[in-house]
Design a protein around this motif. Structure first.
Motif, PDB file in Angstrom:
ATOM      1  N   ARG A   1      21.050 -11.958   1.843  1.00  0.00           N
ATOM      2  CA  ARG A   1      19.703 -11.934   1.276  1.00  0.00           C
ATOM      3  C   ARG A   1      19.097 -10.538   1.392  1.00  0.00           C
ATOM      4  NH1 ARG A   1      14.580 -13.661   3.805  1.00  0.00           N
ATOM      5  NH2 ARG A   1      13.047 -14.041   2.168  1.00  0.00           N
ATOM      6  N   ALA A   2      19.329  -9.891   2.536  1.00  0.00           N
ATOM      7  CA  ALA A   2      18.804  -8.539   2.744  1.00  0.00           C
ATOM      8  C   ALA A   2      19.444  -7.569   1.761  1.00  0.00           C
ATOM      9  CB  ALA A   2      19.057  -8.085   4.177  1.00  0.00           C
ATOM     10  N   PHE A   3      20.756  -7.689   1.566  1.00  0.00           N
ATOM     11  CA  PHE A   3      21.443  -6.804   0.630  1.00  0.00           C
ATOM     12  C   PHE A   3      20.915  -7.013  -0.793  1.00  0.00           C
ATOM     13  CE2 PHE A   3      24.962  -6.075  -2.392  1.00  0.00           C
ATOM     14  CZ  PHE A   3      25.130  -4.722  -2.203  1.00  0.00           C
ATOM     15  N   GLY A   4      20.749  -8.287  -1.177  1.00  0.00           N
ATOM     16  CA  GLY A   4      20.220  -8.582  -2.502  1.00  0.00           C
ATOM     17  C   GLY A   4      18.805  -8.056  -2.666  1.00  0.00           C
ATOM     18  N   ALA A   5      18.015  -8.148  -1.601  1.00  0.00           N
ATOM     19  CA  ALA A   5      16.634  -7.660  -1.645  1.00  0.00           C
ATOM     20  C   ALA A   5      16.596  -6.154  -1.830  1.00  0.00           C
ATOM     21  CB  ALA A   5      15.893  -8.061  -0.377  1.00  0.00           C
ATOM     22  N   VAL A   6      17.539  -5.443  -1.214  1.00  0.00           N
ATOM     23  CA  VAL A   6      17.623  -3.989  -1.399  1.00  0.00           C
ATOM     24  C   VAL A   6      17.867  -3.662  -2.872  1.00  0.00           C
ATOM     25  CG1 VAL A   6      19.028  -1.947  -0.931  1.00  0.00           C
ATOM     26  CG2 VAL A   6      18.383  -3.431   0.938  1.00  0.00           C
ATOM     27  N   MET A   7      18.808  -4.385  -3.463  1.00  0.00           N
ATOM     28  CA  MET A   7      19.163  -4.132  -4.855  1.00  0.00           C
ATOM     29  C   MET A   7      18.012  -4.477  -5.814  1.00  0.00           C
ATOM     30  SD  MET A   7      22.162  -2.841  -4.743  1.00  0.00           S
ATOM     31  CE  MET A   7      21.601  -2.063  -3.236  1.00  0.00           C
ATOM     32  N   ARG A   8      17.219  -5.493  -5.443  1.00  0.00           N
ATOM     33  CA  ARG A   8      16.113  -5.921  -6.310  1.00  0.00           C
ATOM     34  C   ARG A   8      14.815  -5.169  -6.020  1.00  0.00           C
ATOM     35  NH1 ARG A   8      18.497 -10.848  -4.895  1.00  0.00           N
ATOM     36  NH2 ARG A   8      16.891 -11.192  -3.316  1.00  0.00           N
ATOM     37  N   GLY A   9      14.841  -4.312  -5.029  1.00  0.00           N
ATOM     38  CA  GLY A   9      13.644  -3.553  -4.692  1.00  0.00           C
ATOM     39  C   GLY A   9      12.612  -4.360  -3.933  1.00  0.00           C
ATOM     40  N   GLU A  10      13.034  -5.460  -3.285  1.00  0.00           N
ATOM     41  CA  GLU A  10      12.118  -6.296  -2.508  1.00  0.00           C
ATOM     42  C   GLU A  10      12.017  -5.715  -1.089  1.00  0.00           C
ATOM     43  OE1 GLU A  10      13.792 -10.179  -2.820  1.00  0.00           O
ATOM     44  OE2 GLU A  10      13.279 -10.390  -4.945  1.00  0.00           O
ATOM     45  N   THR A  11      11.288  -4.625  -0.995  1.00  0.00           N
ATOM     46  CA  THR A  11      11.263  -3.826   0.231  1.00  0.00           C
ATOM     47  C   THR A  11      10.723  -4.595   1.420  1.00  0.00           C
ATOM     48  OG1 THR A  11      10.856  -1.913  -1.193  1.00  0.00           O
ATOM     49  CG2 THR A  11      10.557  -1.604   1.168  1.00  0.00           C
TER      50      THR A  11
ATOM     51  N   ILE B   1      11.611   4.708  10.135  1.00  0.00           N
ATOM     52  CA  ILE B   1      10.668   3.689   9.682  1.00  0.00           C
ATOM     53  C   ILE B   1       9.258   3.919  10.224  1.00  0.00           C
ATOM     54  CG2 ILE B   1      10.043   1.247   9.912  1.00  0.00           C
ATOM     55  CD1 ILE B   1      12.933   0.525   9.630  1.00  0.00           C
ATOM     56  N   VAL B   2       9.143   4.192  11.524  1.00  0.00           N
ATOM     57  CA  VAL B   2       7.819   4.258  12.154  1.00  0.00           C
ATOM     58  C   VAL B   2       6.942   5.353  11.557  1.00  0.00           C
ATOM     59  CG1 VAL B   2       6.600   4.711  14.320  1.00  0.00           C
ATOM     60  CG2 VAL B   2       8.523   3.117  14.278  1.00  0.00           C
TER      61      VAL B   2
ATOM     62  N   ARG C   1       0.803  -1.220   0.000  1.00  0.00           N
ATOM     63  CA  ARG C   1       0.000   0.000   0.000  1.00  0.00           C
ATOM     64  C   ARG C   1       0.842   1.280   0.000  1.00  0.00           C
ATOM     65  NH1 ARG C   1      -3.092  -3.933   1.257  1.00  0.00           N
ATOM     66  NH2 ARG C   1      -5.367  -3.752   1.096  1.00  0.00           N
ATOM     67  N   ASP C   2       2.136   1.114  -0.133  1.00  0.00           N
ATOM     68  CA  ASP C   2       3.051   2.262  -0.166  1.00  0.00           C
ATOM     69  C   ASP C   2       3.141   2.784  -1.600  1.00  0.00           C
ATOM     70  OD1 ASP C   2       5.008   4.135   0.200  1.00  0.00           O
ATOM     71  OD2 ASP C   2       6.578   2.720   0.790  1.00  0.00           O
ATOM     72  N   ASP C   3       2.149   3.576  -1.993  1.00  0.00           N
ATOM     73  CA  ASP C   3       2.036   4.025  -3.382  1.00  0.00           C
ATOM     74  C   ASP C   3       3.212   4.871  -3.847  1.00  0.00           C
ATOM     75  OD1 ASP C   3      -0.405   2.750  -3.521  1.00  0.00           O
ATOM     76  OD2 ASP C   3      -1.556   4.543  -3.013  1.00  0.00           O
ATOM     77  N   HIS C   4       3.872   5.542  -2.930  1.00  0.00           N
ATOM     78  CA  HIS C   4       4.956   6.452  -3.300  1.00  0.00           C
ATOM     79  C   HIS C   4       6.341   5.870  -2.990  1.00  0.00           C
ATOM     80  CE1 HIS C   4       1.968   9.502  -4.148  1.00  0.00           C
ATOM     81  NE2 HIS C   4       1.433   9.294  -2.949  1.00  0.00           N
ATOM     82  N   ASN C   5       6.394   4.572  -2.667  1.00  0.00           N
ATOM     83  CA  ASN C   5       7.670   3.888  -2.393  1.00  0.00           C
ATOM     84  C   ASN C   5       8.488   4.579  -1.306  1.00  0.00           C
ATOM     85  OD1 ASN C   5       7.307   1.805  -4.334  1.00  0.00           O
ATOM     86  ND2 ASN C   5       7.912   3.224  -5.949  1.00  0.00           N
ATOM     87  N   ILE C   6       7.797   5.103  -0.305  1.00  0.00           N
ATOM     88  CA  ILE C   6       8.474   5.797   0.791  1.00  0.00           C
ATOM     89  C   ILE C   6       9.450   4.870   1.501  1.00  0.00           C
ATOM     90  CG2 ILE C   6       8.146   6.983   2.992  1.00  0.00           C
ATOM     91  CD1 ILE C   6       5.331   7.738   2.035  1.00  0.00           C
TER      92      ILE C   6
ATOM     93  N   LEU D   1      16.694   2.060   1.148  1.00  0.00           N
ATOM     94  CA  LEU D   1      17.788   2.144   0.189  1.00  0.00           C
ATOM     95  C   LEU D   1      18.783   3.218   0.585  1.00  0.00           C
ATOM     96  CD1 LEU D   1      18.876   1.134  -2.577  1.00  0.00           C
ATOM     97  CD2 LEU D   1      17.583   2.973  -3.641  1.00  0.00           C
ATOM     98  N   ASN D   2      18.271   4.374   1.015  1.00  0.00           N
ATOM     99  CA  ASN D   2      19.138   5.499   1.356  1.00  0.00           C
ATOM    100  C   ASN D   2      19.863   5.318   2.679  1.00  0.00           C
ATOM    101  OD1 ASN D   2      18.415   6.842  -0.996  1.00  0.00           O
ATOM    102  ND2 ASN D   2      16.715   7.931  -0.030  1.00  0.00           N
ATOM    103  N   THR D   3      19.310   4.509   3.570  1.00  0.00           N
ATOM    104  CA  THR D   3      19.951   4.323   4.884  1.00  0.00           C
ATOM    105  C   THR D   3      20.692   2.996   4.995  1.00  0.00           C
ATOM    106  OG1 THR D   3      17.926   3.356   5.843  1.00  0.00           O
ATOM    107  CG2 THR D   3      18.221   5.737   6.056  1.00  0.00           C
ATOM    108  N   TYR D   4      20.638   2.167   3.926  1.00  0.00           N
ATOM    109  CA  TYR D   4      21.238   0.835   4.029  1.00  0.00           C
ATOM    110  C   TYR D   4      22.730   0.900   4.298  1.00  0.00           C
ATOM    111  CZ  TYR D   4      22.212  -4.047   3.333  1.00  0.00           C
ATOM    112  OH  TYR D   4      22.613  -5.344   3.555  1.00  0.00           O
ATOM    113  N   SER D   5      23.416   1.844   3.666  1.00  0.00           N
ATOM    114  CA  SER D   5      24.868   1.921   3.831  1.00  0.00           C
ATOM    115  C   SER D   5      25.260   2.516   5.173  1.00  0.00           C
ATOM    116  CB  SER D   5      25.482   2.752   2.700  1.00  0.00           C
ATOM    117  OG  SER D   5      24.967   4.071   2.730  1.00  0.00           O
ATOM    118  N   GLY D   6      24.291   3.030   5.921  1.00  0.00           N
ATOM    119  CA  GLY D   6      24.581   3.625   7.229  1.00  0.00           C
ATOM    120  C   GLY D   6      24.061   2.776   8.364  1.00  0.00           C
TER     121      GLY D   6
END
Length: 222
Positions: A134-144, A188-189, A80-85, A91-96
Motif C-alpha cells: 500500500r505504501a509503495f502504491g501510495a508513493v506512485m500515486r502521489g498519496e504523500t 523528514i523533520v 499545506r505543503d505548497d511546494h510538495n517538499i 519519492l527520492n528516498t523510497y528506494s533507499g
C-alpha cells in the motif's frame, strides 16, 4: 515572586511561536552530534515539539489515539505543503533508507504483538506485506500523507524501542535501523518544520496546529 498567567490566556500566536521555536532548537541540536542514536533522539524530540498537542483533560471521550493523531497531522502537513517538499523527499528516498525501513519487520509493531503472544497478531506477515504494498502504491500515486503516516508509524516503533530501553546503545543488531531511522528523520523533520513555519508565517494566529502541551506562561522563553 515571578508572575505567571493562566494557560487560558495564552493566545494561539504564542502557541505557534513556541511550537516552532522548540522544534527548531532540537533539530539544530541534532545537527551537532555524529551519533546516530543521539541524532534520532534529538530529531524525535523536535518532531514531538512540532506535532504534539495539549490533551483534553476535562472530557476523556475527546482524547484520540496516537495512530489517529498521526493520520490527522500527516494530512494537515501535506495539505499545506505548497511546494510538495515532502512528496519529493519520500519519492527520492523510497528506494533507499525508506524502503529498507519498511522492509524491516523489527520496526513493525504487530510483529512484536505476535512475539508477545497476542492472538490477533497471528497474521502479522500478511498485514506487513499488504501495508508495504500500500505504501509503495501510495508513493506512485502521489498519496504523500499515506506514505508519511506509514513511515512515521515504523519510526514510532523504533522510538519506543530506544526511549523505553528496548535497544542496546551503540552495539547490537538494532544499530542499522537506528542509522536508517536517523537518516530518514534528518530529512523528514526539517521538511515538516519548514511547511509548518511557512503556514504560521502566513497566518500567525492560526489554530490549525493546536495548543502546545506545556505553554509558556511566564516571560522567559522555554
Amino acid at each position: 515572586m515571578a508572575k505567571f498567567r493562566s494557560a487560558a490566556n495564552v493566545l494561539p500566536g504564542q502557541h505557534n511561536q513556541d511550537r516552532i521555536r522548540r522544534a527548531e532548537s532540537w533539530w539544530r541540536r541534532s545537527e551537532e552530534t555524529s551519533s546516530d542514536t543521539d541524532k534520532f533522539i534529538f530529531l524525535w524530540i523536535a518532531f514531538n515539539a512540532a506535532y504534539g498537542v495539549e490533551a483534553p483533560l476535562a472530557d476523556p471521550a475527546m482524547r484520540i489515539g496516537e495512530s489517529e493523531k498521526f493520520r490527522a497531522f500527516c494530512e494537515e502537513v501535506v495539505r499545506r505543503d505548497d511546494h510538495n517538499i515532502l512528496h519529493e523527499l519520500l519519492l527520492n528516498t523510497y528506494s533507499g533508507p525508506v524502503r529498507v525501513l519498511l522492509n524491516n519487520h523489527f520496526v513493525y509493531e504487530p510483529f512484536w504483538k505476535w512475539v508477545s503472544g497476542i492472538p490477533q497478531a497471528a497474521f502479522w506477515e500478511t498485514q506487513f506485506r499488504k501495508e508495504n504494498n500500500r505504501a509503495f502504491g501510495a508513493v506512485m500515486r502521489g498519496e504523500t500523507s499515506v506514505v508519511l503516516k506509514v513511515v512515521l508509524s515504523r519510526l514510532y516503533t523504533l522510538r519506543n524501542q530506544i526511549f523505553h530501553g528496548g535497544a542496546t546503545y551503540a552495539t547490537g543488531w538494532g544499530q542499522d535501523q537506528v542509522r536508517d531511522g536517523s537518516s530518514i528523520m534528518a530529512s523528514i523533520v526539517p521538511a515538516i518544520i519548514a511547511v509548518m513555519r511557512a503556514d504560521i508565517e502566513r497566518n500567525p494566529d492560526s489554530d490549525v496546529w493546536g495548543k502546545v502541551a506545556h505553554p509558556r506562561v511566564g516571560d522567559e522563553r522555554s
